[in-house]
Write a protein that holds these residues in place. Structure first.
Motif, PDB file in Angstrom:
ATOM      1  N   ARG A  99      -5.265  -4.684   0.541  1.00  0.00           N
ATOM      2  CA  ARG A  99      -5.278  -5.174  -0.848  1.00  0.00           C
ATOM      3  C   ARG A  99      -6.003  -6.504  -0.865  1.00  0.00           C
ATOM      4  O   ARG A  99      -5.659  -7.398  -0.099  1.00  0.00           O
ATOM      5  N   GLY A 120       2.851 -14.726   4.032  1.00  0.00           N
ATOM      6  CA  GLY A 120       3.543 -13.437   3.869  1.00  0.00           C
ATOM      7  C   GLY A 120       2.744 -12.396   3.108  1.00  0.00           C
ATOM      8  O   GLY A 120       3.203 -11.303   2.854  1.00  0.00           O
ATOM      9  N   ARG A 121       1.545 -12.740   2.701  1.00  0.00           N
ATOM     10  CA  ARG A 121       0.714 -11.826   1.922  1.00  0.00           C
ATOM     11  C   ARG A 121      -0.626 -11.657   2.641  1.00  0.00           C
ATOM     12  O   ARG A 121      -1.402 -12.590   2.752  1.00  0.00           O
ATOM     13  N   PHE A 175      -2.349  -5.117   5.757  1.00  0.00           N
ATOM     14  CA  PHE A 175      -0.993  -5.159   6.298  1.00  0.00           C
ATOM     15  C   PHE A 175      -0.597  -3.719   6.607  1.00  0.00           C
ATOM     16  O   PHE A 175      -1.376  -2.799   6.398  1.00  0.00           O
ATOM     17  N   GLN A 198       2.309  -0.514   6.706  1.00  0.00           N
ATOM     18  CA  GLN A 198       3.528   0.023   6.088  1.00  0.00           C
ATOM     19  C   GLN A 198       4.071   1.198   6.890  1.00  0.00           C
ATOM     20  O   GLN A 198       3.312   1.959   7.496  1.00  0.00           O
ATOM     21  N   ALA A 224      10.055  -9.176  -0.726  1.00  0.00           N
ATOM     22  CA  ALA A 224      10.755  -7.925  -0.402  1.00  0.00           C
ATOM     23  C   ALA A 224      10.288  -7.395   0.953  1.00  0.00           C
ATOM     24  O   ALA A 224       9.135  -7.559   1.339  1.00  0.00           O
ATOM     25  N   ALA A 229      10.787  -4.124   1.556  1.00  0.00           N
ATOM     26  CA  ALA A 229      10.401  -2.742   1.260  1.00  0.00           C
ATOM     27  C   ALA A 229      10.547  -2.492  -0.228  1.00  0.00           C
ATOM     28  O   ALA A 229      11.286  -3.200  -0.908  1.00  0.00           O
ATOM     29  N   GLY A 230       9.840  -1.484  -0.694  1.00  0.00           N
ATOM     30  CA  GLY A 230       9.955  -1.128  -2.111  1.00  0.00           C
ATOM     31  C   GLY A 230       9.585   0.324  -2.313  1.00  0.00           C
ATOM     32  O   GLY A 230       8.880   0.925  -1.491  1.00  0.00           O
ATOM     33  N   ILE A 272       7.799   0.345   3.649  1.00  0.00           N
ATOM     34  CA  ILE A 272       8.384  -0.830   4.307  1.00  0.00           C
ATOM     35  C   ILE A 272       7.245  -1.668   4.870  1.00  0.00           C
ATOM     36  O   ILE A 272       6.370  -1.137   5.570  1.00  0.00           O
ATOM     37  N   GLY A 273       7.224  -2.964   4.541  1.00  0.00           N
ATOM     38  CA  GLY A 273       6.127  -3.826   4.999  1.00  0.00           C
ATOM     39  C   GLY A 273       6.390  -4.304   6.424  1.00  0.00           C
ATOM     40  O   GLY A 273       7.324  -5.078   6.667  1.00  0.00           O
ATOM     41  N   ARG A 317       6.265  -8.168   7.276  1.00  0.00           N
ATOM     42  CA  ARG A 317       7.420  -8.924   6.781  1.00  0.00           C
ATOM     43  C   ARG A 317       8.656  -8.639   7.618  1.00  0.00           C
ATOM     44  O   ARG A 317       9.458  -9.524   7.861  1.00  0.00           O
TER      45      ARG A 317
HETATM   46  P1  AMP Z   1       4.760  -2.582  -2.581  1.00  0.00           P
HETATM   47  O1  AMP Z   1       4.561  -1.132  -2.760  1.00  0.00           O
HETATM   48  O2  AMP Z   1       3.673  -3.432  -3.095  1.00  0.00           O
HETATM   49  O3  AMP Z   1       6.122  -3.040  -3.023  1.00  0.00           O
HETATM   50  O4  AMP Z   1       4.732  -2.773  -1.005  1.00  0.00           O
HETATM   51  C1  AMP Z   1       5.768  -2.301  -0.173  1.00  0.00           C
HETATM   52  C2  AMP Z   1       6.075  -3.347   0.877  1.00  0.00           C
HETATM   53  O5  AMP Z   1       4.864  -3.697   1.571  1.00  0.00           O
HETATM   54  C3  AMP Z   1       6.558  -4.670   0.285  1.00  0.00           C
HETATM   55  O6  AMP Z   1       7.946  -4.650   0.080  1.00  0.00           O
HETATM   56  C4  AMP Z   1       6.175  -5.641   1.364  1.00  0.00           C
HETATM   57  O7  AMP Z   1       7.121  -5.660   2.401  1.00  0.00           O
HETATM   58  C5  AMP Z   1       4.882  -5.070   1.903  1.00  0.00           C
HETATM   59  N1  AMP Z   1       3.716  -5.764   1.299  1.00  0.00           N
HETATM   60  C6  AMP Z   1       3.197  -5.598   0.062  1.00  0.00           C
HETATM   61  N2  AMP Z   1       2.119  -6.376  -0.118  1.00  0.00           N
HETATM   62  C7  AMP Z   1       1.948  -7.065   1.043  1.00  0.00           C
HETATM   63  C8  AMP Z   1       0.986  -8.016   1.503  1.00  0.00           C
HETATM   64  N3  AMP Z   1      -0.037  -8.396   0.742  1.00  0.00           N
HETATM   65  N4  AMP Z   1       1.119  -8.495   2.762  1.00  0.00           N
HETATM   66  C9  AMP Z   1       2.135  -8.097   3.566  1.00  0.00           C
HETATM   67  N5  AMP Z   1       3.056  -7.184   3.195  1.00  0.00           N
HETATM   68  C10 AMP Z   1       2.974  -6.670   1.952  1.00  0.00           C
END
Ligand code: AMP
Length: 458
Positions: free
Chosen positions: A142, A149-150, A154, A156, A313, A315-316, A339-340, A343
């Motif tokens: 992305r 943390g971003r 990354f 998943q 977060a 995870a989402g 799950i990231g 993180r």
């Molecule tokens: P999301 O679908 O955007 O909620 O992404 C799922 C999980 O991916 C999030 O809960 C984070 O743990 C991780 N995540 C999302 N964006 C990032 C990012 N830019 N860098 C690192 N981890 C990320």
């Protein structure tokens, strides 16, 4: 040779003066990691990553989720269509480009779900017994502003369950994630909400827009603009003014139709039954348009107590009952979680959670001389295949270097094969703890090693 500023200097021959070959130094620029990207080194976070991957594999196997591996690249339209038309932020974050060779419009996946749905439709996986349970892990991209943390790349881990609308499938996905976090030693809580179906949301959005219109003066510029496109997006804003009023906003749960309400209650019953700790969060929304009904995010217990908008977060996920139809398949219920990994690994390290070392050899096979090296290579293959925790250092010929490695790896035994041993068909076994060294028949080395290792463990 390295210069003061870190650039490598190379001596090059000055060919302008043929008689006296002079050398001059040319700076070779070194390369650096791009912003928002990260190297995972074996001497750094590597063991945490391996542990996390292994635990995720085990959870997937327990619940019969099968591994799916998909291309990193897909046609851009797949992701644009999945995003819907109301999320220009995420659209701007797509890592998109046009190929020089074929003028193809491609994008590095920002998320696995659209690719999984593409594959599900393309390979007609709906014709298999349903539901289909997928497990994935790998990088996503992305192009957001990189900050703590971003990342821009990354990783998943995800579980997707397609072909089922039943609330039990949301329960199963959350149980898997919860079990994975427990296995790696993280205490987590689920935050959960239901955003209903399209019908519930139409009415709710009208109500919400009405509420925000009365507060327009307190909203940031961006939210004032979003208000007319999708007022639910305002819940994501982190500006103080916008955050301070969202607690008074009408709650979606009061606008759910009967079916969506029942569905949500069932999900919560499953969580109660499975003792998964959760918290209702009526302003939780997910930034992707394709979600419906159950949505959730997972936080560490400590983080849950922090200021909501400062948390990150782990995870989402949630249900995406309309996405398959949106991408050209038949209407099919589906749910999943991502799950990231970055993180999670950061949290594991912050909490000093220890992880098993990737491979701990307790024997090193050393050689002295070329002939012995050839024989040692063959012997290493044989002993390794027989299951001995053995390592080698064939690229180093000095015995001192080889013994230093054995010391560093804390190997208990070193096997030494030299010229004399090759001729006599023997080998030396050196006990690194006691310093005792014995000569044995090379054909009996396996039996002898096994005896020694068994004595040690008994
Ligand atoms: P999301 O679908 O955007 O909620 O992404 C799922 C999980 O991916 C999030 O809960 C984070 O743990 C991780 N995540 C999302 N964006 C990032 C990012 N830019 N860098 C690192 N981890 C990320």
């Amino acid at each position: 040779m390295k210069s003061k500023n870190g650039a490598y200097l190379k001596k090059s021959i000055d060919t302008t003066n043929k008689n006296a070959l002079k050398t001059r130094e040319v700076k070779i620029k070194t390369f650096q990691l791009m912003r928002g990207f990260k190297d995972i080194l074996p001497s750094g976070e590597g063991p945490h990553w391996s542990h996390l991957r292994a635990q995720a594999d085990a959870v997937a196997q327990k619940y019969s989720f099968q591994r799916i591996d998909l291309p990193l690249l897909e046609v851009t339209q797949l992701f644009k269509k999945s995003l819907g038309d109301s999320n220009e932020v995420l659209e701007n974050e797509l890592f998109s480009f046009v190929t020089a060779q074929g003028n193809d419009h491609l994008t590095l996946r920002p998320d696995f779900t659209p690719s999984i749905v593409r594959a599900y439709i393309e390979h007609n996986l709906a014709s298999l017994p349903q539901p289909t349970k997928f497990y994935y892990r790998g990088p996503v991209f992305r192009y957001g502003r990189s900050q703590a943390g971003r990342y821009r790349q990354f990783h998943q881990i995800g579980f997707e369950l397609i072909g089922e609308e039943n609330a039990a499938s949301d329960g199963e996905i959350l149980l898997m994630a919860y079990n994975l976090f427990r296995k790696i030693g993280l205490d987590v809580n689920v935050e959960i909400n239901s955003i209903g179906c399209a019908a519930c949301r139409t009415e709710y959005k009208k109500e919400l827009a009405g509420f925000y219109k009365t507060k327009k003066g307190q909203l940031c510029k961006e939210c004032q603009r979003k208000l007319f496109r999708n007022p639910m997006r305002l819940f994501e804003c982190k500006e103080i003014g916008c955050v301070s009023i969202k607690g008074d906003a009408p709650q979606i749960v009061d606008w759910l139709c009967e079916d969506c309400q029942k569905h949500f209650m069932r999900v919560l019953e499953y969580l109660d039954e499975l003792s998964i700790p959760y918290l209702l969060n009526s302003t939780l929304v997910r930034s992707l348009d394709y979600y419906s009904r159950t949505i959730f995010e997972i936080y560490t217990v400590e983080e849950q107590e922090q200021e909501k908008d400062l948390r990150i977060a782990l995870a989402g996920g949630g249900r995406y009952d309309t996405l398959i139809e949106q991408l050209g398949g038949k209407a099919t219920g589906a749910t999943g979680i991502a799950i990231g990994m970055e993180r999670v690994v950061t949290k594991m390290r912050e909490k000093e959670i220890s992880v098993p070392e990737v491979c701990v050899p307790s024997i090193l096979l050393a050689h002295i001389g070329e002939t012995a090296k050839m024989k040692a290579i063959r012997l290493f293959e044989k002993l390794y295949d027989e299951g001995f925790p053995i390592t080698e250092n064939f690229v180093r010929d000095s015995l001192k270097n080889q013994l230093e490695l054995a010391d560093r790896l804390k190997c208990r035994y070193v096997l030494i094969l030299g010229q004399k041993e090759v001729i006599d068909n023997t080998i030396l076994i050196r006990d690194m703890e006691g310093g005792i060294q014995e000569v044995i028949d090379v054909n009996k080395v396996g039996v002898e090693l096994r005896r020694k290792l068994e004595n040690r463990s008994s």
